[in-house]
Design a protein around this motif. Structure first.
Motif, PDB file in Angstrom:
ATOM      1  N   ALA A 195     -82.526 -27.377 -14.332  1.00 50.26           N
ATOM      2  CA  ALA A 195     -82.964 -27.433 -15.729  1.00 50.26           C
ATOM      3  C   ALA A 195     -82.667 -28.803 -16.325  1.00 50.26           C
ATOM      4  O   ALA A 195     -83.501 -29.379 -17.027  1.00 50.26           O
ATOM      5  CB  ALA A 195     -82.271 -26.343 -16.540  1.00 50.26           C
TER       6      ALA A 195
ATOM      7  N   ASP B 258     -91.037 -26.564 -20.368  1.00 52.91           N
ATOM      8  CA  ASP B 258     -91.216 -25.176 -19.921  1.00 52.91           C
ATOM      9  C   ASP B 258     -90.408 -24.897 -18.651  1.00 52.91           C
ATOM     10  O   ASP B 258     -89.753 -23.862 -18.545  1.00 52.91           O
ATOM     11  CB  ASP B 258     -92.691 -24.878 -19.659  1.00 52.91           C
ATOM     12  CG  ASP B 258     -93.507 -24.792 -20.935  1.00 52.91           C
ATOM     13  OD1 ASP B 258     -92.917 -24.578 -22.010  1.00 52.91           O
ATOM     14  OD2 ASP B 258     -94.744 -24.946 -20.850  1.00 52.91           O
ATOM     15  N   LEU B 259     -90.459 -25.830 -17.701  1.00 55.51           N
ATOM     16  CA  LEU B 259     -89.709 -25.648 -16.454  1.00 55.51           C
ATOM     17  C   LEU B 259     -88.206 -25.648 -16.705  1.00 55.51           C
ATOM     18  O   LEU B 259     -87.461 -24.883 -16.077  1.00 55.51           O
ATOM     19  CB  LEU B 259     -90.094 -26.735 -15.449  1.00 55.51           C
ATOM     20  CG  LEU B 259     -91.508 -26.639 -14.881  1.00 55.51           C
ATOM     21  CD1 LEU B 259     -91.867 -27.901 -14.114  1.00 55.51           C
ATOM     22  CD2 LEU B 259     -91.633 -25.411 -13.993  1.00 55.51           C
ATOM     23  N   CYS B 260     -87.761 -26.470 -17.624  1.00 59.16           N
ATOM     24  CA  CYS B 260     -86.350 -26.510 -17.992  1.00 59.16           C
ATOM     25  C   CYS B 260     -85.928 -25.150 -18.542  1.00 59.16           C
ATOM     26  O   CYS B 260     -84.908 -24.588 -18.127  1.00 59.16           O
ATOM     27  CB  CYS B 260     -86.115 -27.605 -19.023  1.00 59.16           C
ATOM     28  SG  CYS B 260     -84.441 -27.641 -19.677  1.00 59.16           S
ATOM     29  N   SER B 261     -86.721 -24.622 -19.451  1.00 58.80           N
ATOM     30  CA  SER B 261     -86.415 -23.329 -20.051  1.00 58.80           C
ATOM     31  C   SER B 261     -86.380 -22.215 -19.007  1.00 58.80           C
ATOM     32  O   SER B 261     -85.475 -21.368 -19.011  1.00 58.80           O
ATOM     33  CB  SER B 261     -87.450 -23.012 -21.126  1.00 58.80           C
ATOM     34  OG  SER B 261     -87.211 -21.776 -21.710  1.00 58.80           O
ATOM     35  N   GLN B 262     -87.351 -22.206 -18.111  1.00 55.17           N
ATOM     36  CA  GLN B 262     -87.398 -21.187 -17.062  1.00 55.17           C
ATOM     37  C   GLN B 262     -86.172 -21.256 -16.167  1.00 55.17           C
ATOM     38  O   GLN B 262     -85.593 -20.222 -15.796  1.00 55.17           O
ATOM     39  CB  GLN B 262     -88.660 -21.353 -16.223  1.00 55.17           C
ATOM     40  CG  GLN B 262     -89.936 -21.005 -16.949  1.00 55.17           C
ATOM     41  CD  GLN B 262     -91.165 -21.380 -16.140  1.00 55.17           C
ATOM     42  OE1 GLN B 262     -91.079 -21.645 -14.940  1.00 55.17           O
ATOM     43  NE2 GLN B 262     -92.315 -21.417 -16.798  1.00 55.17           N
ATOM     44  N   ASN B 263     -85.781 -22.473 -15.798  1.00 51.44           N
ATOM     45  CA  ASN B 263     -84.620 -22.629 -14.927  1.00 51.44           C
ATOM     46  C   ASN B 263     -83.328 -22.234 -15.640  1.00 51.44           C
ATOM     47  O   ASN B 263     -82.416 -21.687 -15.008  1.00 51.44           O
ATOM     48  CB  ASN B 263     -84.541 -24.063 -14.406  1.00 51.44           C
ATOM     49  CG  ASN B 263     -85.428 -24.272 -13.204  1.00 51.44           C
ATOM     50  OD1 ASN B 263     -85.032 -24.004 -12.080  1.00 51.44           O
ATOM     51  ND2 ASN B 263     -86.662 -24.715 -13.441  1.00 51.44           N
TER      52      ASN B 263
ATOM     53  N   GLN C 145     -83.076 -19.882 -17.873  1.00 47.71           N
ATOM     54  CA  GLN C 145     -83.061 -18.421 -17.909  1.00 47.71           C
ATOM     55  C   GLN C 145     -82.572 -17.822 -16.600  1.00 47.71           C
ATOM     56  O   GLN C 145     -81.999 -16.741 -16.588  1.00 47.71           O
ATOM     57  CB  GLN C 145     -84.456 -17.891 -18.240  1.00 47.71           C
ATOM     58  CG  GLN C 145     -84.878 -18.149 -19.663  1.00 47.71           C
ATOM     59  CD  GLN C 145     -86.300 -17.709 -19.941  1.00 47.71           C
ATOM     60  OE1 GLN C 145     -87.031 -17.310 -19.030  1.00 47.71           O
ATOM     61  NE2 GLN C 145     -86.709 -17.791 -21.193  1.00 47.71           N
ATOM     62  N   HIS C 146     -82.794 -18.530 -15.503  1.00 48.22           N
ATOM     63  CA  HIS C 146     -82.367 -18.032 -14.193  1.00 48.22           C
ATOM     64  C   HIS C 146     -81.014 -18.599 -13.768  1.00 48.22           C
ATOM     65  O   HIS C 146     -80.547 -18.338 -12.653  1.00 48.22           O
ATOM     66  CB  HIS C 146     -83.427 -18.358 -13.135  1.00 48.22           C
ATOM     67  CG  HIS C 146     -84.690 -17.572 -13.323  1.00 48.22           C
ATOM     68  ND1 HIS C 146     -85.777 -18.079 -14.001  1.00 48.22           N
ATOM     69  CD2 HIS C 146     -85.020 -16.322 -12.944  1.00 48.22           C
ATOM     70  CE1 HIS C 146     -86.738 -17.170 -14.017  1.00 48.22           C
ATOM     71  NE2 HIS C 146     -86.298 -16.082 -13.388  1.00 48.22           N
TER      72      HIS C 146
END
Length: 67
Positions: free
Chosen positions: A42, A28-33, A35-36
């Motif tokens: 990521a 989840d953190l990888c995906s969020q990073n 996206q930004h």
């Protein structure tokens, strides 16, 4: 998960569950990073997640599932 649901004689140990939670959290953190646009962060989260998933898969309490 189907394998674990079908095999009631081999429960998942708490430490393995923790590794799985860590792997999913890192995904989840990888995906969020991503996206930004934070590709370096990521990548680090992806590596940590892979390591946790790999540790869970090859944990000695899970090895009987491989056979």
């Amino acid at each position: 998960m189907r394998l674990l649901d079908e095999n009631h004689q081999l429960p998942v140990q708490p430490h393995v569950g923790s590794l799985i939670e860590q792997a999913v959290s890192n995904l989840d953190l990888c995906s969020q990073n991503l996206q930004h646009g934070f590709h370096d962060k990521a990548y680090d989260f992806c590596l940590d997640g892979f390591s946790a998933a790999n540790s869970a898969f090859f944990d000695e309490t899970m090895l009987p599932l491989l056979y």
